[in-house]
Design an enzyme around this catalytic site. Structure first.
Site, mmCIF file in Angstrom:
data_model
loop_
_atom_site.group_PDB
_atom_site.id
_atom_site.type_symbol
_atom_site.label_atom_id
_atom_site.label_comp_id
_atom_site.label_asym_id
_atom_site.label_seq_id
_atom_site.Cartn_x
_atom_site.Cartn_y
_atom_site.Cartn_z
ATOM 1 N N ASP A 1 0.824 -1.209 0.000
ATOM 2 C CA ASP A 1 0.000 0.000 0.000
ATOM 3 C C ASP A 1 0.860 1.262 0.000
ATOM 4 O OD1 ASP A 1 -2.354 1.434 0.007
ATOM 5 O OD2 ASP A 1 -2.579 1.385 2.185
ATOM 6 N N HIS B 1 2.733 3.434 -8.925
ATOM 7 C CA HIS B 1 2.536 2.013 -9.241
ATOM 8 C C HIS B 1 3.763 1.455 -9.990
ATOM 9 C CE1 HIS B 1 -1.438 2.184 -7.679
ATOM 10 N NE2 HIS B 1 -1.971 2.876 -8.673
ATOM 11 N N LEU C 1 11.325 -20.282 -4.366
ATOM 12 C CA LEU C 1 10.300 -19.459 -3.714
ATOM 13 C C LEU C 1 8.936 -19.637 -4.387
ATOM 14 C CD1 LEU C 1 9.645 -17.005 -1.751
ATOM 15 C CD2 LEU C 1 10.012 -15.555 -3.763
HETATM 16 C C1 FPP Z 1 -2.002 0.167 -3.311
HETATM 17 O O1 FPP Z 1 -1.515 1.486 -3.326
HETATM 18 C C2 FPP Z 1 -1.473 -0.555 -4.443
HETATM 19 C C3 FPP Z 1 -2.222 -1.135 -5.415
HETATM 20 C C4 FPP Z 1 -3.684 -1.143 -5.455
HETATM 21 C C5 FPP Z 1 -1.582 -1.794 -6.534
HETATM 22 C C6 FPP Z 1 -0.371 -2.564 -6.166
HETATM 23 C C7 FPP Z 1 0.469 -2.694 -7.347
HETATM 24 C C8 FPP Z 1 1.799 -2.687 -7.336
HETATM 25 C C9 FPP Z 1 2.628 -2.597 -6.136
HETATM 26 C C10 FPP Z 1 2.557 -2.806 -8.568
HETATM 27 C C11 FPP Z 1 2.847 -4.226 -8.884
HETATM 28 C C12 FPP Z 1 1.650 -4.762 -9.462
HETATM 29 C C13 FPP Z 1 1.579 -5.696 -10.381
HETATM 30 C C14 FPP Z 1 0.275 -5.835 -10.992
HETATM 31 C C15 FPP Z 1 2.696 -6.558 -10.809
HETATM 32 P P1 FPP Z 1 -2.582 2.645 -3.456
HETATM 33 O O2 FPP Z 1 -2.724 2.946 -4.897
HETATM 34 O O3 FPP Z 1 -3.839 2.253 -2.774
HETATM 35 O O4 FPP Z 1 -1.846 3.799 -2.702
HETATM 36 P P2 FPP Z 1 -2.527 4.916 -1.803
HETATM 37 O O5 FPP Z 1 -3.148 4.209 -0.610
HETATM 38 O O6 FPP Z 1 -1.366 5.769 -1.401
HETATM 39 O O7 FPP Z 1 -3.523 5.617 -2.660
#
Ligand code: FPP
Length: 243
Positions: free
Chosen positions: A18, A35, A129
């Site tokens: 997150d 992202h 893994l």
């Molecule tokens: C949460 O941060 C993150 C996500 C919903 C997406 C997670 C994706 C990645 C870490 C990239 C890798 C992914 C793949 C598909 C290989 P948020 O967007 O909710 O952040 P915020 O809480 O700060 O808004």
């Protein structure tokens, strides 16, 4: 004196990645930049998990609730997954990583569903893994699907209601065969589990770290494991030395 036998690593670590959006906003960048950086952090996390001797790493990469985000962000995340699979799966395969995907395939672009199938099939015989990718995953959906399967078996006469035990229910989940997580790490400072592995986290130790996911690295991972080693896991029982 240092311990002759260092504590063993958690066998299974689950991660809620997150804070990508906030990482980007703090730098005046679009959420997509967070992202993108998040993928680099994911690569670091996989390497660190292997170095630390973790056997299973489960990552929450797209929840069934993430469809509620703006269409542009959803398609960016889909594209990111597509690119991750195209760019990284061959390397992961060479490193012996076994990929398993949990979450609903229906409702996904068929081309993406095919890539996920291919990644699982390619790496199926690896013994390094275990990387469990939760994509289009929601635990309430998983549990209601399990309840439906059991109800159908009862209706068909192949299952007695009294035979429904925790083990039988666990056998209907998408994580069948995967041990429950020992440690859950959530980055970004929020302290909730957001419909992730509700059943499987029953006795998991939770570590919430303030850093945003794009900043995640081996040092943060090591600190979370050290925190885990300081916990007293009793699984509802008593300490071994308690009378
Ligand atoms: C949460 O941060 C993150 C996500 C919903 C997406 C997670 C994706 C990645 C870490 C990239 C890798 C992914 C793949 C598909 C290989 P948020 O967007 O909710 O952040 P915020 O809480 O700060 O808004």
């Amino acid at each position: 004196m240092p311990d002759a036998f260092p504590p063993s690593p958690p066998r299974h670590v689950a991660v809620i990645m997150d804070g990508n959006g906030r990482w980007a906003a703090a730098r005046g960048l679009p959420r997509s930049a967070g992202h993108k950086k998040g993928v680099e952090a994911l690569r670091r996390a996989v390497r660190a998990a292997r170095d630390f001797g973790v056997q299973y790493l489960t990552i929450y990469s797209f929840s069934s609730e993430n469809w509620a985000r703006p269409a542009t962000e959803v398609s960016f995340l889909m594209e990111l997954l597509r690119r991750f699979i195209r760019q990284d799966v061959a390397d992961l395969h060479r490193e012996g990583v076994k990929i398993r995907v949990i979450g609903r395939r229906d409702g996904l672009d068929p081309a993406i569903a095919q890539l996920l199938d291919d990644a699982e099939r390619l790496t199926a015989d690896n013994d390094g893994l275990n990387l469990v990718v939760a994509f289009n995953y929601g635990s309430r959906q998983e549990l209601s699907c399990a309840a439906r399967k059991l109800a159908e078996a009862v209706r068909a006469g192949s299952l007695e209601p009294a035979a429904i035990t925790p083990e039988v229910l666990a056998g209907c989940l998408e994580t069948t065969g995967i041990p429950d997580p020992d440690l859950l790490i959530r980055t970004g400072g929020e302290q909730r589990i957001s419909n992730f592995l509700l059943w499987q986290l029953a006795y998991t130790e939770f570590v919430f770290v303030p850093e945003y996911w794009p900043d995640f690295d081996a040092a943060i991972f090591a600190r979370a494991i050290a925190d885990y080693h300081g916990r007293d896991r009793r699984f509802g029982g008593l300490k071994a030395h308690s009378a």
